[in-house]
Design an enzyme around this catalytic site. Structure first.
Site, short mmCIF file in Angstrom:
data_model
loop_
_atom_site.label_atom_id
_atom_site.label_comp_id
_atom_site.label_asym_id
_atom_site.label_seq_id
_atom_site.Cartn_x
_atom_site.Cartn_y
_atom_site.Cartn_z
N LYS A 179 3.47 0.87 3.00
CA LYS A 179 3.14 -0.19 3.94
C LYS A 179 3.27 -1.49 3.17
O LYS A 179 2.68 -1.61 2.08
CB LYS A 179 1.71 -0.07 4.45
CG LYS A 179 1.45 1.17 5.26
CD LYS A 179 -0.01 1.15 5.73
CE LYS A 179 -0.40 2.46 6.37
NZ LYS A 179 -1.84 2.57 6.60
N ARG A 197 -7.84 10.56 19.69
CA ARG A 197 -7.53 10.28 21.10
C ARG A 197 -7.24 11.58 21.85
O ARG A 197 -7.77 11.81 22.93
CB ARG A 197 -6.33 9.34 21.21
CG ARG A 197 -6.70 7.91 20.88
CD ARG A 197 -5.48 7.08 20.61
NE ARG A 197 -4.91 7.43 19.31
CZ ARG A 197 -4.18 6.60 18.58
NH1 ARG A 197 -3.90 5.39 19.04
NH2 ARG A 197 -3.70 6.95 17.41
N ARG A 232 -9.95 15.92 6.44
CA ARG A 232 -10.80 16.28 5.29
C ARG A 232 -12.15 16.81 5.76
O ARG A 232 -12.70 16.32 6.76
CB ARG A 232 -11.03 15.05 4.41
CG ARG A 232 -9.88 14.80 3.46
CD ARG A 232 -10.07 13.52 2.69
NE ARG A 232 -9.00 12.59 3.00
CZ ARG A 232 -9.07 11.28 2.81
NH1 ARG A 232 -10.16 10.73 2.32
NH2 ARG A 232 -8.05 10.51 3.11
N GLU A 290 -7.86 -4.93 5.55
CA GLU A 290 -7.77 -4.68 4.11
C GLU A 290 -6.64 -5.47 3.47
O GLU A 290 -6.76 -5.93 2.34
CB GLU A 290 -7.58 -3.18 3.86
CG GLU A 290 -8.85 -2.39 4.15
CD GLU A 290 -8.60 -0.91 4.34
OE1 GLU A 290 -8.07 -0.54 5.40
OE2 GLU A 290 -8.93 -0.13 3.44
N HIS A 316 -16.80 2.85 8.10
CA HIS A 316 -15.34 2.80 8.16
C HIS A 316 -14.86 4.15 8.67
O HIS A 316 -14.91 5.15 7.95
CB HIS A 316 -14.74 2.49 6.78
CG HIS A 316 -13.24 2.46 6.81
ND1 HIS A 316 -12.52 1.29 6.82
CD2 HIS A 316 -12.34 3.46 6.86
CE1 HIS A 316 -11.23 1.58 6.90
NE2 HIS A 316 -11.09 2.89 6.91
N LEU A 317 -14.42 4.18 9.92
CA LEU A 317 -14.02 5.44 10.54
C LEU A 317 -12.54 5.38 10.89
O LEU A 317 -12.15 4.87 11.94
CB LEU A 317 -14.85 5.69 11.81
CG LEU A 317 -16.38 5.58 11.65
CD1 LEU A 317 -17.07 5.72 13.01
CD2 LEU A 317 -16.90 6.63 10.67
N GLY A 318 -11.71 5.84 9.98
CA GLY A 318 -10.27 5.91 10.23
C GLY A 318 -9.85 7.35 10.08
O GLY A 318 -10.61 8.26 10.44
N ASN A 319 -8.67 7.59 9.53
CA ASN A 319 -8.32 8.97 9.20
C ASN A 319 -9.23 9.48 8.10
O ASN A 319 -9.76 10.57 8.16
CB ASN A 319 -6.86 9.05 8.76
CG ASN A 319 -5.96 9.32 9.94
OD1 ASN A 319 -6.29 10.13 10.81
ND2 ASN A 319 -4.84 8.63 9.98
N HIS A 331 -12.85 3.04 0.10
CA HIS A 331 -12.79 2.09 1.22
C HIS A 331 -13.56 0.81 0.90
O HIS A 331 -13.98 0.09 1.80
CB HIS A 331 -13.41 2.68 2.51
CG HIS A 331 -12.67 3.83 3.09
ND1 HIS A 331 -13.30 4.96 3.56
CD2 HIS A 331 -11.35 4.04 3.28
CE1 HIS A 331 -12.39 5.81 4.01
NE2 HIS A 331 -11.19 5.28 3.83
N ARG A 366 -2.66 -2.20 -3.33
CA ARG A 366 -3.86 -1.40 -3.10
C ARG A 366 -3.82 -0.24 -4.09
O ARG A 366 -2.84 0.51 -4.15
CB ARG A 366 -3.88 -0.87 -1.68
CG ARG A 366 -5.08 0.02 -1.46
CD ARG A 366 -5.05 0.63 -0.10
NE ARG A 366 -6.29 1.36 0.11
CZ ARG A 366 -6.39 2.41 0.91
NH1 ARG A 366 -5.35 2.84 1.58
NH2 ARG A 366 -7.54 3.02 1.06
N GLY A 373 -13.61 3.58 14.62
CA GLY A 373 -14.74 2.66 14.78
C GLY A 373 -14.40 1.48 15.68
O GLY A 373 -15.24 1.01 16.46
N ASN A 378 0.88 -1.16 0.00
CA ASN A 378 0.00 0.00 0.00
C ASN A 378 0.92 1.22 0.00
O ASN A 378 1.46 1.60 1.04
CB ASN A 378 -0.88 -0.05 1.25
CG ASN A 378 -1.81 1.14 1.35
OD1 ASN A 378 -1.77 2.05 0.51
ND2 ASN A 378 -2.64 1.16 2.38
P1 ADP Z 1 -6.11 5.16 8.33
O1 ADP Z 1 -7.38 5.69 7.79
O2 ADP Z 1 -4.95 6.08 8.14
O3 ADP Z 1 -5.84 3.73 8.04
P2 ADP Z 1 -6.85 4.23 11.00
O4 ADP Z 1 -7.98 3.42 10.51
O5 ADP Z 1 -5.70 3.52 11.59
O6 ADP Z 1 -6.30 5.25 9.90
O7 ADP Z 1 -7.41 5.26 12.04
C1 ADP Z 1 -6.55 6.16 12.64
C2 ADP Z 1 -7.31 7.04 13.59
O8 ADP Z 1 -8.02 6.24 14.52
C3 ADP Z 1 -6.36 7.88 14.43
O9 ADP Z 1 -6.11 9.09 13.80
C4 ADP Z 1 -7.14 8.08 15.67
O10 ADP Z 1 -7.81 9.31 15.57
C5 ADP Z 1 -8.16 6.99 15.72
N1 ADP Z 1 -7.98 6.13 16.90
C6 ADP Z 1 -7.18 5.08 17.03
N2 ADP Z 1 -7.29 4.55 18.27
C7 ADP Z 1 -8.20 5.30 18.92
C8 ADP Z 1 -8.77 5.25 20.25
N3 ADP Z 1 -8.43 4.35 21.14
N4 ADP Z 1 -9.69 6.17 20.54
C9 ADP Z 1 -10.07 7.10 19.66
N5 ADP Z 1 -9.57 7.18 18.43
C10 ADP Z 1 -8.65 6.30 18.05
#
Ligand code: ADP
Length: 615
Positions: free
Chosen positions: A14, A276, A232, A381, A199-202, A171, A82, A324, A7
């Site tokens: 990665k 966090r 974003r 993924e 899907h809640l990441g960055n 995603h 990816r 998430g 990726n």
């Molecule tokens: P990406 O979309 O880059 O793959 P991830 O899915 O790893 O990112 O999500 C990263 C985000 O998840 C971090 O920026 C952080 O805000 C959030 N995160 C990770 N662990 C926690 C936690 N314990 N509590 C709250 N938010 C968290």
């Protein structure tokens, strides 16, 4: 089988070497600051090891011996990449060759932040591992099933057509994966479920997975649309963007940066994009961090409602991604607003939910009295990409190799095939069928002759006979015709009439009582071997096919593939199926071209191994 999954980002790589069966990581590499003088690598989360000045290729070259050493047999044979944007053409995992790379270059403008980096990773890996099979797995692919109404922007139609402006969604690998996990956990078939995956990441997006297919998602043509994300903005009134440009507040690049890098949690909180930290500061009373969390959750609740509405209900809601999977607070704030769906969060389960890849991938956070299953799932993924890569590697075929994949569709109206004896009996001894119109499949023709078909309840007049004569009589009718005649005919491939119901045929010279032979034709695609090669399918495969039509887009499952050098590429549907997809033909014949085309989405089943018939 061990698969190297790469990726590549603009300044990062990665790379995971993992077992495609159980997802076990043999080794995990993270390279950062690619393209700078102080590029470094971390192995399995260990300390940074300097790579000096390195671009994608030199960084991968430096890492390769260690990656190879970790692989079974000391060799990497398949590499999954990816790729964020597959554009219109790439809707399934595809073996990478020079043409595919050239195509990816052409669509790079659709994901300028991601695709060029993905391509750099592909090019580096291909030059370092020239003998390996490289496969591209696209984030957009799962959303290829978005109906036209969901993927179309309400912009001037010609403009969208000319510039290819449409919603794609992202995603997809993750949405598909966790929807599958949810179905497994619920011990249900995904094709029976309506799931919203969050899907809640960055980056963050929601997806409406209706009976296994993505029917809506919150990201659009680019990954900026939808939810508020790490950096974003998600949805903003486009009028604001116009205003900012007009006032000279930003130029185009500045606007890009503003929306992609300076907004979202980062822009709202002013303390960064890591949730966090923001949660901690919000708890300590910092107003802007509280606002950031509130906006973030409000947006999820609002758009989630839209996903549910699109499906007319929901069976499961799944949270995944860094936020998430880890933030009980965000899940609680969102889920506590879902009472209107009958969803009941169990706070205790939510607070203690821990998921990890593998056996503990799913946890339930809803109460026993919840009408909707609320789940947390560990997305994977890399494993999804590894599996997709292996499946391409297994048969070295891809369902859509990127070549234009439009399959002409023809509507097959009710018709009759007769034996020579039946022709004699119905039209008189020695009668020759009179060709009226050739059909698209070579040698086949519609005849001048018609017959009356008499069923237990009613009759159908003037049913067209097709020539030439066959070894068995066969009457092909639609389900609606079956109701009319008062019989229940099975869905069958042509020629397979055993134990089907009979019917009486009346012709000008006599009657013929058939003891069997009435079928409802199994929707099918005729194709030549070269077409089959192109679509990556074999004779008797069963595939999913998407039909784009005015207002009633439809995905047909259970479409039978028939391959013969004698055929012409064409999909045949009956009149009921055509009506369901709003397909129209100009002519009133037996087998009329509609002008519409179908796309093969994916192979479902190879019926040479399984002879179950669908109904
Ligand atoms: P990406 O979309 O880059 O793959 P991830 O899915 O790893 O990112 O999500 C990263 C985000 O998840 C971090 O920026 C952080 O805000 C959030 N995160 C990770 N662990 C926690 C936690 N314990 N509590 C709250 N938010 C968290």
């Amino acid at each position: 089988m061990d698969v190297l999954v790469i990726n590549a980002g603009s300044s990062s790589i990665k790379a995971d070497l993992l077992d495609a069966n159980d997802g076990a990581r043999r080794v995990s590499l993270r390279v950062e600051r690619v393209g700078t003088a102080d590029c470094f690598a971390r192995w399995d989360g260990g300390p940074p090891e300097s790579l000096g000045a390195a671009d994608h290729e030199s960084a991968l070259a430096a890492a390769l011996p260690r990656l190879m050493a970790a692989a079974r047999g000391g060799k990497v044979e398949v590499v999954g990449h990816r790729v964020v944007h597959g554009g219109e053409r790439f809707v399934t995992p595809s073996a990478i060759d020079d043409d595919l790379v050239a195509e990816l270059h052409k669509i790079s403008h659709l994901a300028p932040l991601h695709n060029p980096a993905n391509i750099a990773g592909i090019e580096a890996a291909r030059s370092l591992l020239p003998d390996a099979l490289h496969v591209a797995v696209f984030d957009t692919a799962f959303h290829a099933t978005l109906p036209r109404r969901a993927r179309t922007y309400a912009l001037p139609y010609e403009l969208s057509e000319r510039l290819g402006l449409r919603r794609y969604g992202f995603h997809g690998t993750s949405h598909a994966w966790v929807a599958g996990l949810a179905a497994q956990w619920l011990d249900a078939d995904l094709r029976d479920l309506r799931v919203v995956t969050c899907h809640l990441g960055n980056g963050a997006s929601l997806c409406a997975v209706e009976y296994g297919r993505s029917v809506d998602t919150t990201m659009g043509m680019t990954p900026v649309e939808g939810l508020a994300m790490g950096t974003r903005a998600g949805d903003v009134d486009p009028g604001i963007l116009i205003d900012l440009l007009r006032r000279g507040e930003v130029d185009v690049d500045g606007l890009d940066h503003l929306l992609n890098r300076e907004s979202g949690l980062f822009g709202l909180s002013g303390v960064g994009n890591d949730l966090r930290d923001i949660e901690a500061r919000a708890a300590a009373g910092e107003d802007r961090c509280q606002l950031a969390v509130n906006v973030y959750c409000h947006r999820i609740v609002r758009l989630l409602g839209g996903m549910v509405a699109v499906m007319g209900g929901v069976d499961a809601i799944v949270f995944c991604g860094g936020v998430g999977e880890n933030s009980a607070q965000i899940r609680s704030r969102v889920a506590s607003r879902l009472g209107y769906l009958g969803a009941r969060l169990d706070e205790e389960r939510n607070a203690t939910a821990r998921v990890s890849r593998g056996d503990q991938a799913v946890a339930r956070i809803s109460g026993d009295n919840s009408r909707v299953a609320l789940l947390v799932a560990a997305t994977d993924e890399e494993l999804a990409i590894a599996r997709a890569t292996v499946s391409v590697g297994r048969d070295r075929h891809v369902l859509d190799d990127g070549a234009p994949s439009g399959i002409p569709i023809a509507i097959s109206a009710r018709h009759i095939h007769l034996t020579c004896e039946a022709v004699d009996q119905l039209f008189g001894p020695g009668h020759q069928l009179t060709p009226r119109k050739p059909l698209s499949q070579p040698g086949q023709f519609a005849c001048e002759e018609t017959l009356t078909v008499v069923g237990p309840r009613r009759r159908l007049e003037s049913v067209r006979v097709l020539g030439p004569e066959r070894r068995a009589c066969q009457v092909e009718i639609s389900r609606t015709d079956e109701f009319h005649l008062g019989l229940d005919a099975p869905v069958r491939a042509s020629g397979d009439v055993a134990k089907s119901p009979g019917v009486t045929l009346i012709g000008p010279a006599g009657e013929l009582e058939l003891t069997e032979g009435v079928i409802c034709a199994w929707r099918h695609i005729h194709m030549r071997p070269e077409d089959a090669e192109r679509f990556g399918v074999r004779d008797k495969d069963v595939v999913d096919v998407a039909i784009d039509s005015e207002g009633r887009d439809l995905v047909f499952g259970d479409v039978l593939v028939r391959v013969s050098p004698k055929y012409v590429l064409e999909m045949h549907v009956d009149t009921d199926e055509a009506n369901a997809a709003e397909l129209r033909s100009g002519a009133e014949g037996v087998l009329d071209a509609t002008g519409a085309t179908a796309r093969v989405l994916r192979r479902r089943q190879d019926t040479t191994r399984n002879h179950e018939e669908p109904r």
